[in-house]
Design an enzyme around this catalytic site. Structure first.
Site, PDB file in Angstrom:
ATOM      1  N   GLY A 267      -1.101   1.753   3.344  1.00  0.00           N
ATOM      2  CA  GLY A 267      -0.583   2.122   2.038  1.00  0.00           C
ATOM      3  C   GLY A 267      -1.359   1.493   0.909  1.00  0.00           C
ATOM      4  N   ALA A 268      -1.621   0.196   1.038  1.00  0.00           N
ATOM      5  CA  ALA A 268      -2.350  -0.530   0.000  1.00  0.00           C
ATOM      6  C   ALA A 268      -2.714  -1.889   0.567  1.00  0.00           C
ATOM      7  CB  ALA A 268      -1.506  -0.681  -1.262  1.00  0.00           C
ATOM      8  N   MET A 269      -3.577  -2.605  -0.158  1.00  0.00           N
ATOM      9  CA  MET A 269      -4.032  -3.917   0.289  1.00  0.00           C
ATOM     10  C   MET A 269      -4.053  -4.879  -0.877  1.00  0.00           C
ATOM     11  SD  MET A 269      -4.926  -5.768   2.775  1.00  0.00           S
ATOM     12  CE  MET A 269      -5.166  -7.522   2.508  1.00  0.00           C
ATOM     13  N   GLU A 270      -3.438  -6.056  -0.660  1.00  0.00           N
ATOM     14  CA  GLU A 270      -3.167  -7.006  -1.732  1.00  0.00           C
ATOM     15  C   GLU A 270      -4.322  -7.935  -2.064  1.00  0.00           C
ATOM     16  OE1 GLU A 270      -1.642  -9.136   2.091  1.00  0.00           O
ATOM     17  OE2 GLU A 270      -1.742  -7.096   1.316  1.00  0.00           O
ATOM     18  N   ASN A 271      -5.569  -7.540  -1.792  1.00  0.00           N
ATOM     19  CA  ASN A 271      -6.711  -8.406  -2.056  1.00  0.00           C
ATOM     20  C   ASN A 271      -6.556  -9.122  -3.402  1.00  0.00           C
ATOM     21  OD1 ASN A 271      -8.114  -6.905   0.178  1.00  0.00           O
ATOM     22  ND2 ASN A 271      -8.045  -5.287  -1.365  1.00  0.00           N
ATOM     23  N   HIS A 303       5.264  -4.311  -4.178  1.00  0.00           N
ATOM     24  CA  HIS A 303       4.989  -5.008  -2.918  1.00  0.00           C
ATOM     25  C   HIS A 303       3.654  -5.744  -2.974  1.00  0.00           C
ATOM     26  CE1 HIS A 303       5.253  -5.414   1.559  1.00  0.00           C
ATOM     27  NE2 HIS A 303       3.935  -5.473   1.426  1.00  0.00           N
ATOM     28  N   GLU A 304       2.609  -5.039  -3.391  1.00  0.00           N
ATOM     29  CA  GLU A 304       1.286  -5.666  -3.395  1.00  0.00           C
ATOM     30  C   GLU A 304       1.197  -6.757  -4.454  1.00  0.00           C
ATOM     31  OE1 GLU A 304      -0.417  -4.967  -0.831  1.00  0.00           O
ATOM     32  OE2 GLU A 304       0.880  -3.285  -0.322  1.00  0.00           O
ATOM     33  N   GLU A 326       4.506 -10.521   5.364  1.00  0.00           N
ATOM     34  CA  GLU A 326       4.947  -9.132   5.236  1.00  0.00           C
ATOM     35  C   GLU A 326       6.465  -8.998   5.195  1.00  0.00           C
ATOM     36  OE1 GLU A 326       3.121  -6.960   4.247  1.00  0.00           O
ATOM     37  OE2 GLU A 326       1.104  -7.634   4.775  1.00  0.00           O
TER      38      GLU A 326
END
Length: 881
Positions: A267-271, A303-304, A326
């Site tokens: 879905g997405a990535m929290e870099n 969320h991210e 998570e």
């Protein structure tokens, strides 16, 4: 070629890293056919490990090594060893600098892990183990270092060059190339590294923190999508404010960037500072996005962002602790989303995921605890157990500690562990130390797999005016074969008289009371609770707001459930009662089907819903949920072995009977909701649309005369929600109208990839005889690309997970189709192949006929050869005894 070999990694084997990376300087030279990666690592031996002479082992996969130097001196080939997965240097000093140059080929990278191409963009995905696909490194989450990254590329093709942190330099170079240099002042593990290069449009805004710091907010999208980002910007600003107000957490960098890409496995990535998003969770306007899309964008943005503290500033020591970041962040996102809309509907959606997918996971071959003890392919553990059940475990601790106590524990967690890679034990210890609350037994939720079942026996003594409940908990064995010890289970309770009036709760046994209500705490195998001063036998409302991720068995009568559905002050439990009523009706119809009896929906069932539709419930989104009958997956959890044909026939009969017998009432609600909807994105208007489209779905099922109403709604729709509502309503019809409207829809939106994905998903879940032939044709259609995960999920995964009537074909054609897709995707993109394989893992829970056909499909995958670890692990565990 041989299949992958099972080579488990065990939690018990964890050892601190032998070396520490003090800093890393990266330079990426990007070109169309390759990328050259220069890495300068400053390393030292880890003194915590004591004096040692162990070799330096750096992880690396699919890399071409160009050069290798230590302390400015080239290493000869006899000074190091290269394997397909590592670079080993046996002899290194205590402190040293290592310079590595590798060559990689992003345009050939179809796994979408590491550095890859998405259309004309370069982008990365490094969680969990993608960084090792770019350069050799200590690619593990407990190795944290400050990163400096320089990106060099053609200025015309790639004017935007992004990485983590703050921009510290940029400039032009020869041959129309340019560079940008980024520096992240915070130490981070390699899985949080990010890079994006491309021709993107920037949408700028800002947010001022509660301490007065101004943060630049930048969202990067393709030019044609620049007008679809306003909702994402607002969602980010709301998320930042919410985290300050509820957890006291401010953002720490000068800039927060989001990039939307079309090809993304997750879905997405929290870099850190540079979130990379699947475009479906960034882009939204009323012409192309539904109300649910708007809600999902808001939730995933939140969320991210929340990961900045629960995942980035404090990360996990190893991948066994994945739920530490998570599960905790899902819980925080659930709190945020509940505050932005209907909290009841949000809770219903959360519980529905647990009761269908997570309970099935607990009962299947891939069952694992919230903190697993071993894994073969870590990508297979990004599961509903880790994320959603992990969030439920956090929620139960929130219940036990209360809001203030939980916040106190979180504050201590942030204070103690900022900048560290920690364990679940560290998190639980912070909650305990801040409150003096013993969570030792509760910790079993983290290391025991399985879904507890709580069975309740009741007795009422009219003379003593006592109501007694005896609760017994039992957790079935999971593949680890370990005996389950009693969990700590908080069960929210309410008691009602036969008119639906709440009764006072007085008990001889301790009752846990918080601002959220009364809870009985079950922590033994069996416990008795006695309630005093009960003038009549009460109707208990149990497991309110889904207070624990368990199955609860109580001998409710249909009349008691109707009372709860219409009177319970716990709105979640109104929905739960409606699901129990629907499940009870379906199970009765299944029995009639098995006994070759005519299937008839009872009048008591219909009358219960007729009364419900007369009630004035202000939360119309909740009413839409109350009218949604139990799904195949939901009812399937009631059985150790599902009679597929009986369940499908029973559900079809119930839906048809519901639609026909309540046609007049549903039509009235439809027209009222349609008139009340002002077309805005307010919670009230979204609720009216949800209710209206639920009614339309049933009306079209009740008779062909309602097809024209659906057609009119489609033609006059002011937003995508109503268009999709109309399309969904006619989706199961074999009329020519369906085909003509679907064709019209595609022609209008074929240049909008996210809308086309909705169109593909509708085709995949259609309950019509030729659906599988249609899906196979669509795989050759211009709209489909098997290299794009969103399209695979829309067409193939939707069929396997959301069309039980056609997926469970009596000849096994549905199973065989998914198996063929898994085989095709296995080497192309193992993560995606593993995800669509999930629908084939439950064969042991199906009747013997369907189970044998599904098993045959799994064996077909197993025998195809050259399986990736992702697919091989799931297939072999599914086929094991």
């Amino acid at each position: 070629m041989q299949n992958a070999k099972l080579n488990p990694t065990y939690l018990k084997d964890y050892r601190l890293p032998d070396f520490i990376v003090e800093s890393i300087d990266l330079q990426f030279e990007l070109s169309e056919d390759k990328a050259i990666v220069h890495s300068i690592l400053r390393l030292c031996r880890n003194s915590i490990q004591g004096k040692h002479q162990r070799p330096l082992i750096l992880q690396g996969e699919q890399l071409k090594l160009i050069s290798l130097q230590m302390n400015d001196k080239p290493l000869s080939s006899n000074q190091f060893e290269i394997s397909p997965t590592a670079l080993t240097i046996p002899d290194v000093p205590e402190i040293f600098t290592l310079e590595i140059v590798t060559e990689i080929y992003p345009h050939k990278n179809t796994t979408l892990s590491g550095l890859y191409r998405s259309d004309s963009l370069f982008c990365t995905q490094c969680e969990a183990e993608g960084f090792r696909r770019m350069t050799y490194y200590l690619d593990r989450p407990d190795v944290m270092a400050p990163f400096t990254t320089t990106i060099v590329a053609d200025k015309t093709k790639y004017p935007v060059l992004l990485s983590n942190g703050n921009k510290i330099a940029e400039g032009d170079m020869s041959d129309n190339r340019h560079f940008v240099k980024w520096q992240d002042p915070f130490k981070k593990p390699s899985y949080l590294f990010a890079l994006v290069a491309g021709n993107l449009t920037k949408i700028s805004d800002s947010y001022t923190t509660q301490s007065g710091k101004k943060v630049a907010l930048e969202i990067f999208v393709e030019e044609q999508n620049k007008n679809k980002t306003q909702h994402a910007v607002r969602s980010l600003q709301k998320s930042m404010q919410w985290d300050e107000q509820n957890y006291g957490r401010e953002y720490d960098l000068d800039i927060y960037m989001i990039v939307a890409v079309n090809d993304f496995n997750m879905g997405a990535m929290e870099n850190k500072g540079l979130n990379i998003f699947n475009s479906k969770y960034v882009l939204a306007d009323e012409k192309t996005a539904t109300d649910i899309d708007f809600q999902n964008v808001e939730a995933v943005i939140g969320h991210e962002y929340f990961h900045n503290w629960t995942g980035n500033r404090i990360t996990c020591r190893d991948w066994f602790q994945l739920s530490l970041k998570e599960g905790l962040t899902v819980f925080r996102e659930q709190q945020f989303s509940a505050s932005q809309g209907s909290p009841t509907v949000k809770r219903i959606n959360d519980a529905r995921i647990i009761r269908t997918r997570q309970f099935a996971e607990d009962a299947g071959p891939m069952a694992h605890p919230v903190r697993p003890e071993s894994y073969i392919e870590i990508n297979n553990f990004y599961t509903t157990t880790i994320y959603n059940k992990g969030a439920e475990v956090i929620r139960m601790q929130h219940t036990l500690l209360g809001r203030a106590g939980f916040r106190k524990g979180m504050d201590l967690y942030f204070e103690r562990h900022d900048g560290q890679a920690v364990t679940i034990e560290d998190f639980v210890a912070a909650l305990f130390d801040a409150n003096g609350f013993d969570l030792t037994q509760f910790h079993r939720w983290y290391h025991q797999a399985g879904t507890p079942q709580v069975t309740i026996k009741e007795a009422y003594d009219s003379k003593l005016k006592q109501f007694k409940m005896t609760l017994t908990q039992f957790t079935p064995l999971t593949p680890d074969k370990k005996e389950k010890k009693p969990f700590v289970i908080p069960i929210k309770i309410g008691l009602y008289d036969d008119e639906g009036k709440a009764l006072n709760i007085e008990s001889k046994q301790p009752i846990h009371q918080t601002e959220d209500g009364y809870f009985i705490i079950l922590n033994q195998e069996s416990q008795e609770f006695v309630f005093e001063n009960m003038p009549i036998k009460p109707v208990p409302s149990l497991l309110g707001n889904f207070s624990a991720p368990i199955k609860l068995v109580y001998p409710y009568t249909e009349s008691e459930l109707v009372l709860l559905m219409t009177c319970d002050s716990d709105l979640f439990n109104r929905w739960d009662a409606s699901q129990r009523i629907g499940t009870m009706a379906i199970k009765a119809l299944m029995k009639d089907f098995q006994n070759n009896k005519t299937l008839i929906v009872t009048s008591t069932f219909i009358e219960a819903y007729r009364e419900l539709l007369k009630q004035k419930i202000t939360d119309t989104a909740l009413v839409a949920q109350l009218l949604s009958l139990p799904s195949f997956e939901y009812v399937g959890q009631e059985f150790s072995q599902v009679d597929v044909d009986a369940l499908i026939a029973a559900r079809r009969t119930l839906i048809q009977g519901f639609s026909e017998n309540l046609e007049e009432e549903l039509a009235q609600v439809y027209h009222h909701s349609h008139s009340a909807d002002d077309g805005s994105l307010s919670g009230g208007s979204m609720g009216f649309r949800a209710l209206k489209n639920t009614c339309l779905h049933y009306l079209v099922r009740s008779g062909a005369k309602w097809l024209n109403l659906a057609s009119d709604q489609y033609k006059n729709a002011r937003n995508m929600t109503d268009r999709m509502g109309a399309l969904s309503a006619i989706n199961h019809s074999s009329s020519q109208l369906r085909q003509s409207i679907f064709d019209e829809f595609y022609q209008e939106f074929k240049s909008e990839p996210l809308v086309v994905n909705k169109w593909l998903a509708l085709h995949a879940c259609a309950d019509i005889p030729n659906v599988l032939d249609n899906i196979k044709s669509l795989m050759k259609h211009e709209s489909f690309d098997i290299n794009n995960p969103n399209k695979v999920y829309a067409l193939i995964n939707t069929f396997g997970m959301a069309n039980p009537e056609r997926f469970h074909d009596n000849e096994g054609k549905g199973y065989d189709f998914v198996a063929d897709c898994v085989i095709e995707l296995n080497q192309r993109n193992p993560q995606v192949a593993a995800r669509i394989l999930e629908c084939l893992t439950q064969w042991k829970r199906l009747d013997s006929h369907h189970g044998a056909l599904m098993k045959k499909a799994l064996m077909k995958i197993e025998s195809s050869g050259n399986l990736s670890e992702d697919v091989y692990e799931i297939v072999t565990k599914s086929l094991s005894d």
